[in-house]
Structures are given as structure tokens and as C-alpha cells.
Scaffold this motif. Structure first.
Motif, PDB file in Angstrom:
ATOM      1  N   TYR A  44      -1.207  15.289  -0.621  1.00  0.00           N
ATOM      2  CA  TYR A  44      -1.650  13.930  -1.191  1.00  0.00           C
ATOM      3  C   TYR A  44      -2.524  13.862  -2.387  1.00  0.00           C
ATOM      4  O   TYR A  44      -2.652  13.108  -3.370  1.00  0.00           O
ATOM      5  CB  TYR A  44      -2.139  13.196   0.158  1.00  0.00           C
ATOM      6  CG  TYR A  44      -2.293  11.730  -0.168  1.00  0.00           C
ATOM      7  CD1 TYR A  44      -1.249  10.900  -0.064  1.00  0.00           C
ATOM      8  CD2 TYR A  44      -3.504  11.017  -0.390  1.00  0.00           C
ATOM      9  CE1 TYR A  44      -1.076   9.256  -0.415  1.00  0.00           C
ATOM     10  CE2 TYR A  44      -3.489   9.619  -0.660  1.00  0.00           C
ATOM     11  CZ  TYR A  44      -2.350   9.067  -0.851  1.00  0.00           C
ATOM     12  OH  TYR A  44      -2.454   7.497  -0.952  1.00  0.00           O
ATOM     13  N   ALA A  51      -0.406  10.653 -10.073  1.00  0.00           N
ATOM     14  CA  ALA A  51      -0.234   9.288 -10.228  1.00  0.00           C
ATOM     15  C   ALA A  51      -1.058   8.633 -11.384  1.00  0.00           C
ATOM     16  O   ALA A  51      -0.477   7.970 -12.375  1.00  0.00           O
ATOM     17  CB  ALA A  51      -0.622   8.489  -9.168  1.00  0.00           C
ATOM     18  N   HIS A  69      -5.284   6.746  -5.123  1.00  0.00           N
ATOM     19  CA  HIS A  69      -4.445   6.681  -4.216  1.00  0.00           C
ATOM     20  C   HIS A  69      -2.878   7.035  -4.676  1.00  0.00           C
ATOM     21  O   HIS A  69      -2.652   7.123  -5.956  1.00  0.00           O
ATOM     22  CB  HIS A  69      -4.022   4.959  -3.547  1.00  0.00           C
ATOM     23  CG  HIS A  69      -3.799   4.030  -4.576  1.00  0.00           C
ATOM     24  ND1 HIS A  69      -4.679   3.806  -5.677  1.00  0.00           N
ATOM     25  CD2 HIS A  69      -2.585   3.348  -4.610  1.00  0.00           C
ATOM     26  CE1 HIS A  69      -4.010   2.831  -6.432  1.00  0.00           C
ATOM     27  NE2 HIS A  69      -2.866   2.544  -5.501  1.00  0.00           N
ATOM     28  N   SER A  70      -1.991   7.250  -3.963  1.00  0.00           N
ATOM     29  CA  SER A  70      -0.688   7.296  -4.218  1.00  0.00           C
ATOM     30  C   SER A  70       0.176   6.686  -3.091  1.00  0.00           C
ATOM     31  O   SER A  70      -0.492   5.641  -2.243  1.00  0.00           O
ATOM     32  CB  SER A  70      -0.296   8.908  -4.089  1.00  0.00           C
ATOM     33  OG  SER A  70       0.982   9.117  -4.559  1.00  0.00           O
ATOM     34  N   ARG A  71       1.633   6.614  -3.330  1.00  0.00           N
ATOM     35  CA  ARG A  71       2.503   6.080  -2.371  1.00  0.00           C
ATOM     36  C   ARG A  71       2.480   6.599  -1.182  1.00  0.00           C
ATOM     37  O   ARG A  71       2.073   7.727  -0.738  1.00  0.00           O
ATOM     38  CB  ARG A  71       3.809   5.794  -3.153  1.00  0.00           C
ATOM     39  CG  ARG A  71       4.446   7.165  -3.173  1.00  0.00           C
ATOM     40  CD  ARG A  71       5.703   6.763  -3.936  1.00  0.00           C
ATOM     41  NE  ARG A  71       5.591   6.490  -5.627  1.00  0.00           N
ATOM     42  CZ  ARG A  71       5.872   5.283  -5.774  1.00  0.00           C
ATOM     43  NH1 ARG A  71       6.333   4.273  -5.141  1.00  0.00           N
ATOM     44  NH2 ARG A  71       5.821   5.074  -6.978  1.00  0.00           N
ATOM     45  N   ALA A 107      -5.258   5.770   1.750  1.00  0.00           N
ATOM     46  CA  ALA A 107      -3.790   6.296   1.928  1.00  0.00           C
ATOM     47  C   ALA A 107      -3.097   5.387   2.824  1.00  0.00           C
ATOM     48  O   ALA A 107      -3.921   4.998   3.943  1.00  0.00           O
ATOM     49  CB  ALA A 107      -3.715   7.909   2.462  1.00  0.00           C
TER      50      ALA A 107
END
Lengths: 159, 90
Positions: A44, A51, A69-71, A107
Motif C-alpha cells: 500500500y 498515486a 492514500h490510495s484506492r 486506507a
């Protein structure tokens, strides 16, 4: 609105007085702190950096503040946050909100279901007095204590 | 009226922007649906929305849509959101 952010944040996921040389290192710290709290896997962290490489420094959403953050992905074990306050601010390349002195790692396993956490986060980030005290905090325990008892602030001001 | 708050992933900054936009709309007494979206679905969703709120980097990604695209610099500055929404609605 009275959700306590301290309940959403593991002590292992907080870093105070961190020192980094660039934004990648800052996000890596936020990612490591998520991993330490059992929120995500190392993958992550790479996704959060990728990102920004792909979409630019849009995660710097207010002066001095980045929400890394990411998806939702298999690298997300549960919804959660990390908190990294930096001794020396670093630049993310944002036109207006650089440099960054607080990196929040975020997350979530899906697009819903973490709304209370986001409300609690917004409540803290929009409270300028509390935010300043949190950034000056010397330890993760102190960060959690301030989040749980914002009235400590007033006590501090009068002592 | 439909308003979309857009971020890269749809889980973080757009949710914060949506919450603050709803707060501003309540203060202004404007009735509107605010939805959070990620950049991948934003273009499609913008088709039946009046306003898209996002950051400068992502506004370029969204490109040309019928909805008004408003760039918000500070997602926590309710005054900035109020000003930009108000002038967009005039």
C-alpha cells in the motif's frame, strides 16, 4: 460529530518529530506507520507514492497538510489512519499548500464504511488550535491524549 | 442540483471535500446532492451534475465537461468554498 479520532488511530501508527528529506520519504513513513498499526501491507505504501507520481501532489489539500492514500486494494487490511508530524516541512510540489508538516496516511477497504472516521478526522483537522497542539506534541501518547481530551488545551493555555 | 466532489481515489480527500461542501450548502440554505467520486468515474458523473469541485491537478485531468469545474485550494477553508460556490451559482 462526537466521534473521537483517538479511537480510530493506533498508537503504533503515530510518529512525532519525524525527520525526512523528501515527500517520498514522508509518505513511506506514513505507510510504515499504517503497517505498524495492522492497517495495510507494505504494498500500500508503494501505491500511495505511485498515486502522487501519477496524479500529482493533489493530496496536499490544505496548507501544510497531506492526506496520503490510495484506492481500496488487497493491500488494505482494514480502514485506518496514520499520523506523521515532521520536524522540518518538506515540499510535495503543490503550488499553494507547500511545504507539508503533517502527513496523514489513510486506507479503506471500500468506498463506504469509513465515514465516521473521516468525520472525526475532519473535526480534528478543522480545529486550528487543536491541530497546532497536536503538531507540537512530543509523543504518540500525547497525540492520543489531546485527541481524546481537547479540553487539555484550555488547561494548558491557563497554566 | 447535483454537485460532485472529486479526488484521485474516491476514499479520502473527496469525502472531506463533500462533508465541507454540505456544511457550506446548509449555511447558504441551498438544497443539493453532493457525491464523492474518484477521477475514473468523475467524467461520467459530471454529465448530469451542475458543479464539480476538485483540486487544481485533478481539474486538468477531468478536462472538458458540461458541468462547471471549480478548483478548491484549501479543502478545509469553508470561506473559500462558500465564495467559489456562491459565485458559480450566480
Amino acid at each position: 460529530m462526537a466521534v473521537n479520532l483517538a479511537a480510530e488511530l493506533d498508537e503504533a501508527s503515530i510518529r512525532t518529530h519525524a525527520t525526512v528529506t523528501d515527500w517520498q520519504a514522508a509518505i513511506t513513513l506514513a505507510g510504515d506507520a499504517l503497517v505498524a498499526g495492522g492497517v495495510t501491507t507494505d504494498e500500500y505504501t508503494n501505491e500511495m507514492i505511485a498515486a502522487v507520481e501519477k496524479l500529482g501532489p493533489y493530496i496536499v489539500i490544505a496548507p501544510g497538510l497531506a492526506i496520503a492514500h490510495s484506492r481500496p486494494s488487497p493491500a488494505v487490511l482494514r480502514a485506518g489512519l496514520s499520523w506523521v508530524s515532521l520536524d522540518e516541512p518538506v515540499r510535495f510540489g503543490h503550488k499553494k499548500n507547500d511545504p507539508v508538516s503533517l502527513v496523514i496516511g489513510l486506507a479503506a477497504p471500500d468506498h463506504e464504511g469509513h465515514l465516521e472516521m473521516m468525520q472525526a478526522l475532519a473535526g480534528v483537522l478543522m480545529n486550528a488550535e487543536l491541530l497546532a497542539a497536536l503538531q507540537a506534541a512530543d509523543s504518540p501518547a500525547q497525540v492520543l491524549a489531546l485527541m481524546s481530551n481537547p479540553e487539555l488545551l484550555t488547561g494548558k493555555a491557563h497554566s | 442540483m447535483k454537485i460532485i466532489a472529486v479526488c484521485g481515489m474516491g476514499i479520502g480527500t473527496s469525502v472531506l471535500l463533500k462533508m465541507n461542501t454540505e456544511k457550506v450548502l446548509r449555511t447558504l440554505g441551498i438544497d443539493a446532492d453532493v457525491e464523492a467520486a474518484d477521477i475514473g468515474v468523475a467524467r461520467g458523473m459530471a454529465r448530469d451534475a451542475e458543479i464539480v469541485l476538485t483540486s487544481e491537478e485533478l481539474a486538468e485531468e477531468i478536462g472538458d465537461v458540461d458541468a462547471q469545474v471549480i478548483v478548491i485550494d484549501n479543502f478545509f477553508d469553508l470561506e473559500e468554498i462558500t465564495e467559489k460556490l456562491t459565485s458559480a451559482l450566480e
